[in-house]
Design a protein around this motif. Structure first.
Motif, PDB file in Angstrom:
ATOM      1  N   ASP A  26      20.734  24.586  65.736  1.00 11.76           N
ATOM      2  CA  ASP A  26      21.594  24.380  67.107  1.00 11.76           C
ATOM      3  C   ASP A  26      22.218  22.299  66.071  1.00 11.76           C
ATOM      4  OD1 ASP A  26      20.932  21.803  68.589  1.00 11.76           O
ATOM      5  OD2 ASP A  26      19.790  22.900  69.734  1.00 11.76           O
ATOM      6  N   GLN A  27      23.270  22.388  66.422  1.00 12.06           N
ATOM      7  CA  GLN A  27      24.024  21.588  65.753  1.00 12.06           C
ATOM      8  C   GLN A  27      23.190  19.628  66.339  1.00 12.06           C
ATOM      9  OE1 GLN A  27      26.483  21.888  63.604  1.00 12.06           O
ATOM     10  NE2 GLN A  27      25.600  23.501  63.961  1.00 12.06           N
ATOM     11  N   ASN A  28      22.980  19.882  67.738  1.00  5.98           N
ATOM     12  CA  ASN A  28      22.094  18.360  67.656  1.00  5.98           C
ATOM     13  C   ASN A  28      20.904  18.111  66.919  1.00  5.98           C
ATOM     14  OD1 ASN A  28      23.850  18.093  70.132  1.00  5.98           O
ATOM     15  ND2 ASN A  28      22.577  19.880  71.033  1.00  5.98           N
ATOM     16  N   THR A  29      20.020  19.429  66.891  1.00  5.87           N
ATOM     17  CA  THR A  29      18.720  18.581  65.852  1.00  5.87           C
ATOM     18  C   THR A  29      18.839  18.987  64.528  1.00  5.87           C
ATOM     19  OG1 THR A  29      17.791  21.446  66.225  1.00  5.87           O
ATOM     20  CG2 THR A  29      17.711  19.520  67.911  1.00  5.87           C
ATOM     21  N   MET A  30      19.341  20.397  63.953  1.00 10.91           N
ATOM     22  CA  MET A  30      19.293  20.589  62.617  1.00 10.91           C
ATOM     23  C   MET A  30      18.398  20.522  61.600  1.00 10.91           C
ATOM     24  SD  MET A  30      22.391  21.000  61.967  1.00 10.91           S
ATOM     25  CE  MET A  30      23.226  21.000  61.013  1.00 10.91           C
ATOM     26  N   ASP A  31      17.523  21.443  62.446  1.00 14.36           N
ATOM     27  CA  ASP A  31      16.400  21.801  61.899  1.00 14.36           C
ATOM     28  C   ASP A  31      16.148  22.359  60.568  1.00 14.36           C
ATOM     29  OD1 ASP A  31      13.803  21.452  61.634  1.00 14.36           O
ATOM     30  OD2 ASP A  31      12.475  22.342  63.540  1.00 14.36           O
TER      31      ASP A  31
END
Length: 134
Positions: A26-31
């Motif tokens: 996920d590009q928003n979290t980069m977890d």
């Protein structure tokens, strides 16, 4: 680490795989915790591959497993946090019974609880059932 003795000779192969894995996050979290490595005995390093989704290393050995499907397209998955089998209590418990029939009532009540849980699993329509409890 790409510098480990084990994979240093295949650095380019694994570097590409790592980049592909990170690109799928996920590009928003980069977890980065969402990326896992499963080690499987046997095979060569070049037989390694990236699974786009979730992979399980599990041996199935229950009666009738040979007839069950081994893969699904867009399955309905049920995730459980409850036991689906009877297990002995971890702590010592003492029950005093005056009549052997009382013991049978307890056993039947335990089985009824299991059957109710199983009925709910079936009613859910799930094709795959996963439990984090062993």
């Amino acid at each position: 680490s790409l510098n480990s003795k084990l994979i240093a000779g295949e650095k380019d192969f694994f570097a590409r795989m790592v980049v592909d894995a990170v690109a799928k996050l996920d590009q928003n979290t980069m977890d980065l915790k969402m990326i896992g490595v499963k080690k499987v005995v046997g095979g060569t390093l070049r037989e390694s591959f990236l699974v786009d989704g979730v992979a399980f290393k599990k041996t199935f050995s229950y009666a009738g497993f040979e007839q069950q499907p081994k893969s699904f397209q867009k399955p309905k998955i049920l995730l459980l946090n409850v036991e689906l089998e009877l297990k002995s209590e971890k702590e010592n418990a003492e029950i005093r019974l005056n009549d052997p029939a009382q013991y049978q009532e307890i056993v039947e009540a335990e089985w009824q609880i299991i059957y109710e849980k199983l009925d709910k699993c079936v009613e859910s329509g799930a094709q795959v059932v996963l439990s984090r409890l062993a």
